[in-house]
Design an enzyme around this catalytic site. Structure first.
Site, PDB file in Angstrom:
ATOM      1  N   SER A 143      -8.793  -9.128   6.421  1.00 13.02           N
ATOM      2  CA  SER A 143      -8.640 -10.090   5.307  1.00 13.02           C
ATOM      3  C   SER A 143      -9.026 -11.301   5.668  1.00 13.02           C
ATOM      4  O   SER A 143      -8.351 -12.306   5.045  1.00 13.02           O
ATOM      5  CB  SER A 143      -7.427  -9.255   4.635  1.00 13.02           C
ATOM      6  OG  SER A 143      -6.379  -9.703   5.548  1.00 13.02           O
TER       7      SER A 143
ATOM      8  N   SER B  87      -0.025  -9.196   7.162  1.00 10.98           N
ATOM      9  CA  SER B  87      -1.570  -8.570   6.966  1.00 10.98           C
ATOM     10  C   SER B  87      -1.347  -7.360   8.027  1.00 10.98           C
ATOM     11  O   SER B  87      -1.143  -7.825   9.633  1.00 10.98           O
ATOM     12  CB  SER B  87      -2.662  -9.728   7.138  1.00 10.98           C
ATOM     13  OG  SER B  87      -3.402  -7.966   8.238  1.00 10.98           O
TER      14      SER B  87
ATOM     15  N   GLU C  81       0.898  -1.185  -0.431  1.00  9.99           N
ATOM     16  CA  GLU C  81      -0.359   0.337  -0.011  1.00  9.99           C
ATOM     17  C   GLU C  81       0.533   1.588  -0.270  1.00  9.99           C
ATOM     18  O   GLU C  81       0.701   2.445  -0.662  1.00  9.99           O
ATOM     19  CB  GLU C  81      -1.016  -0.047   1.257  1.00  9.99           C
ATOM     20  CG  GLU C  81      -1.381   1.190   1.199  1.00  9.99           C
ATOM     21  CD  GLU C  81      -3.066   1.362   2.712  1.00  9.99           C
ATOM     22  OE1 GLU C  81      -3.060   0.603   3.344  1.00  9.99           O
ATOM     23  OE2 GLU C  81      -3.008   2.980   3.347  1.00  9.99           O
TER      24      GLU C  81
ATOM     25  N   SER D 192      -2.602   3.114   6.123  1.00  4.64           N
ATOM     26  CA  SER D 192      -4.436   3.253   6.235  1.00  4.64           C
ATOM     27  C   SER D 192      -4.985   2.466   7.589  1.00  4.64           C
ATOM     28  O   SER D 192      -5.373   2.596   8.430  1.00  4.64           O
ATOM     29  CB  SER D 192      -5.193   2.657   4.948  1.00  4.64           C
ATOM     30  OG  SER D 192      -4.438   0.719   4.973  1.00  4.64           O
TER      31      SER D 192
END
Ligand code: SF4
Length: 294
Positions: free
Chosen positions: A275, A231, A137, A174
């Site tokens: 996720s 993650s 990201e 984020s």
């Protein structure tokens, strides 16, 4: 055993949207359906999508060239999908040259961050992204900074920056901690009094982090965090559990959980990253609910 399941546990809207986009193509009989790197950061969900016909190509940061090896007929029916984390504008343009249909599954929240950075860069600002420089990201967002973007996580990172002048903007990956963002933002303001600062931590991250605190308040004696070890938002949840002073069990699947050890608790909290698919969460909750504590 009493199990407290976090309300927010599991897919966020960005992940759900990306999976729906991929599945819609599969339903229409499109093949091959490629994702440029992992669509989301959950290996079990990616394995499930692979079994449904999705082919992950490329690398973790979406940088390597793709050798799709398709005939002209195959290209007609193929589609290349951009991951939920987004990619750099250069990568986007490259993917469009592959001769297949191109579809963007970037999370809209990430799209907003990229758009802000793009706008600031056009006005001559340098960009600071509070986040992990190696996370896809952040790699993607920095691509919009027109060569004047830097990932920063600490005061030392700020001290190591080259001269940037007055025009500086700051955004966040984020999935960061809001309190840590505010602390570093204050340091940025001290160095660059005119800095434009945007706290772009997404709502899904905030609600999942808030729920960990709630689980602790509701009496959880330990918290199980389910989700990928790579993650970012899941790892943050595990860190937050430890900050509550509670034992944390970060697992990807039920198989990793030592059920004998869990029997020492009478109330266990369960949460999961943005996720993590529901079937993995259900499996853990059902098993714990059916086990007796000492
Ligand atoms: S965690 Fe936030 S930014 Fe990331 S995919 Fe989910 S909603 Fe989007």
């Amino acid at each position: 055993m009493k199990v407290l399941r976090a309300e927010s546990a599991g897919f966020c809207r960005g992940v759900e949207r990306a999976i729906n986009i991929v599945r819609d193509y599969l339903k229409k009989g499109r093949a091959p359906v490629f994702t440029d790197g992992p669509l989301i950061h959950n290996r079990q969900m990616m394995a499930e999508l692979e079994a449904e016909g999705v082919r992950e190509v490329g690398d973790y940061r979406s940088r390597s060239k793709l050798d799709l090896n398709l005939s002209p007929e195959e290209k007609e029916n193929a589609v290349v999908i951009v991951r939920a984390h987004g990619v750099t504008p250069e990568r986007r343009e490259y993917l469009k040259t592959l001769g297949t249909e191109f579809r963007d599954a970037t999370c809209p929240d990430v799209g907003v961050i990229a758009g802000r950075v793009r706008l600031c860069a056009k006005k001559g600002f340098s960009t600071l992204v509070f986040g992990d420089p190696n996370h896809p990201e952040v790699v993607g967002i920095l691509g919009y900074a027109e060569g004047r973007g830097f990932a920063v996580r600490t005061e030392a990172d700020l001290a190591a920056l080259p001269p940037l002048g007055d025009k500086v903007c700051m955004v966040s990956q984020s999935t960061m901690f809001p309190d840590e963002f505010e602390i570093l933002a204050e340091k940025v303001r001290e160095r660059y009094p005119d800095a434009q600062i945007f706290n772009t931590i997404c709502g899904a991250t905030r609600s999942r982090q808030g729920d960990v605190v709630r689980l602790a308040e509701q009496g959880a004696e330990a918290i199980v965090v389910i989700g990928g070890r790579h993650s970012a938002n899941t790892v943050k949840l595990a860190t937050l559990v430890e900050r509550q002073g509670l034992p944390c069990y970060h697992i990807e699947t039920l198989r990793e959980l030592d059920l004998e050890q869990m029997k020492r608790y009478s109330v266990v909290g369960v949460t999961a990253g943005a996720s993590t698919p529901g079937f993995l969460i259900d499996e853990v909750c059902n098993t714990l609910e059916n086990s007796k504590n000492y």
